[in-house]
Design an enzyme around this catalytic site. Structure first.
Site, PDB file in Angstrom:
ATOM      1  N   TYR A   1       3.920   1.029   3.860  1.00 43.34           N
ATOM      2  CA  TYR A   1       2.659   0.700   3.187  1.00 43.34           C
ATOM      3  C   TYR A   1       2.428  -0.803   3.235  1.00 43.34           C
ATOM      4  CZ  TYR A   1       5.071  -1.072  -1.012  1.00 43.34           C
ATOM      5  OH  TYR A   1       5.852  -1.801  -1.876  1.00 43.34           O
ATOM      6  N   CYS A   2       1.156  -1.195   3.110  1.00 42.46           N
ATOM      7  CA  CYS A   2       0.767  -2.597   3.019  1.00 42.46           C
ATOM      8  C   CYS A   2      -0.542  -2.652   2.232  1.00 42.46           C
ATOM      9  CB  CYS A   2       0.631  -3.236   4.398  1.00 42.46           C
ATOM     10  SG  CYS A   2      -0.583  -2.431   5.471  1.00 42.46           S
ATOM     11  N   THR A   3      -1.241  -3.765   2.256  1.00 37.01           N
ATOM     12  CA  THR A   3      -2.417  -3.935   1.402  1.00 37.01           C
ATOM     13  C   THR A   3      -3.540  -2.972   1.757  1.00 37.01           C
ATOM     14  OG1 THR A   3      -1.865  -6.281   1.208  1.00 37.01           O
ATOM     15  CG2 THR A   3      -4.071  -5.607   0.500  1.00 37.01           C
TER      16      THR A   3
ATOM     17  N   ILE B   1      -2.502   0.017  -0.202  1.00 36.32           N
ATOM     18  CA  ILE B   1      -2.411  -0.037  -1.661  1.00 36.32           C
ATOM     19  C   ILE B   1      -3.792   0.051  -2.301  1.00 36.32           C
ATOM     20  CG2 ILE B   1      -1.677  -1.467  -3.611  1.00 36.32           C
ATOM     21  CD1 ILE B   1       0.288  -2.822  -1.554  1.00 36.32           C
TER      22      ILE B   1
END
Length: 327
Positions: free
Chosen positions: A178-180, A207
């Site tokens: 996951y990342c932004t 996110i």
């Protein structure tokens, strides 16, 4: 009342004459009154723009009308004021800097981890056969991250390839990256697959989308974003704080850049220490002769350079067109 929108998006899709496209796209954004930051590369677009709801809708419609970007997924936030001061649209070698520009190594348009919608990610993340992997940089995951996530000691995403060996112990697990907003996961998950990891997933929309669609359950702290807001709330179900002040250790998710431009470290600092340290991370930086004036925000605007459209077009006309990647 929140009068503006902020759009977060990316799209991997080949762009011919990308440098010229960036210059033209900048003028288009300015014509709509948008502010923000867009990166254009041969491999696609990566942007965050902010403006009135009408201007943002016009922008989204125009992007979707281009067949190259028709599948772009926009994350929309309502904000009280624009999230940027100026409009930047720049050409760079990659839309997220990884150092992996050769499509023969990885190509996010052909193979990436399996996309998980936020509710699917939430349902899978706590299973015994799963590892949740944060592919962001230190300053991002220090201020907020998923509960029990594996984080990497990296200052920039371009260091991610060097960390693959450290993850070898998880090769028999399902890896949920996951990342932004999802863009880093496209390359991170592709590289994991290329490196022999068999079961790799990525949080679709990152996110930001997870917070909007699930309430942000089990995301601890705040989410770092690349605009004037710096951090945003994600978890409205079981929120908690995880970041601490760099100077005194009190709980704080307030992030600034060091007032010493030759340091410019991005770090957490409570408001009291901000005024005490004059926006600096250390006594050494406080004594630096080039120290910038501190106004309580720790945010310093870069002065943009004018875009020379004619120079770019002239250079492109003299340079053979790039070939599109093989289908």
């Amino acid at each position: 009342m929140k009068k503006y929108h902020t759009l977060l998006y990316y799209c991997y899709s080949h762009i011919d004459h990308a440098e010229e496209f960036a210059a033209d796209h900048l003028q288009f954004c300015k014509s709509l009154g948008l502010v923000g930051r867009i990166i254009v590369a041969d491999e696609g677009l990566n942007g965050t723009v902010s403006g009135t709801p009408e201007a943002c809708q016009t922008y989204m419609d125009a992007v979707h009308a281009d067949p190259r970007f028709a599948e772009t997924d926009f994350k929309i936030d309502e904000v009280a004021e624009p999230s940027f001061i100026k409009m930047h649209c720049r050409y760079k070698p990659e839309i997220v800097h990884s150092g992996l520009r050769d499509p023969k190594i990885i190509d996010p348009t052909k193979e990436t981890g399996k996309h998980l919608e936020p509710h699917e990610f939430m349902e899978m993340k706590d299973r015994d056969d799963v590892v949740v992997l944060d592919v962001r940089s230190n300053y991002e995951h220090n201020v907020g991250r998923f509960k029990n996530a594996v984080t990497l000691d990296i200052e920039n995403f371009r260091e991610f390839p060097d960390k693959i060996e450290e993850l070898a112990a998880y090769k028999d697990k399902k890896i949920l990256t996951y990342c932004t907003g999802g863009i880093k996961c496209e390359k991170a998950s592709a590289l994991l697959l290329k490196s022999g990891f068999k079961d790799v997933y990525q949080l679709h929309g990152g996110i930001i989308k997870y917070g909007k669609e699930t309430g942000g359950k089990d995301f601890e702290g705040k989410c770092y974003v690349f605009d004037n807001r710096v951090t945003v709330d994600v978890n409205h179900v079981n929120p908690t704080e995880v970041a601490t002040c760099h100077n005194c250790g009190v709980t704080s998710s307030r992030m600034i850049n060091c007032a010493n431009p030759e340091c410019n470290e991005h770090f957490t600092q409570c408001e009291a220490c901000g005024w005490k340290m004059e926006g600096c991370c250390s006594d050494t930086c406080m004594d630096h002769p080039r120290k910038r004036p501190y106004d309580g925000t720790g945010y310093y605007v870069k002065v943009p350079q004018p875009v020379n459209l004619e120079k770019i077009r002239r250079r492109n006309h003299l340079t053979p067109a790039r070939n599109s990647p093989p289908a």
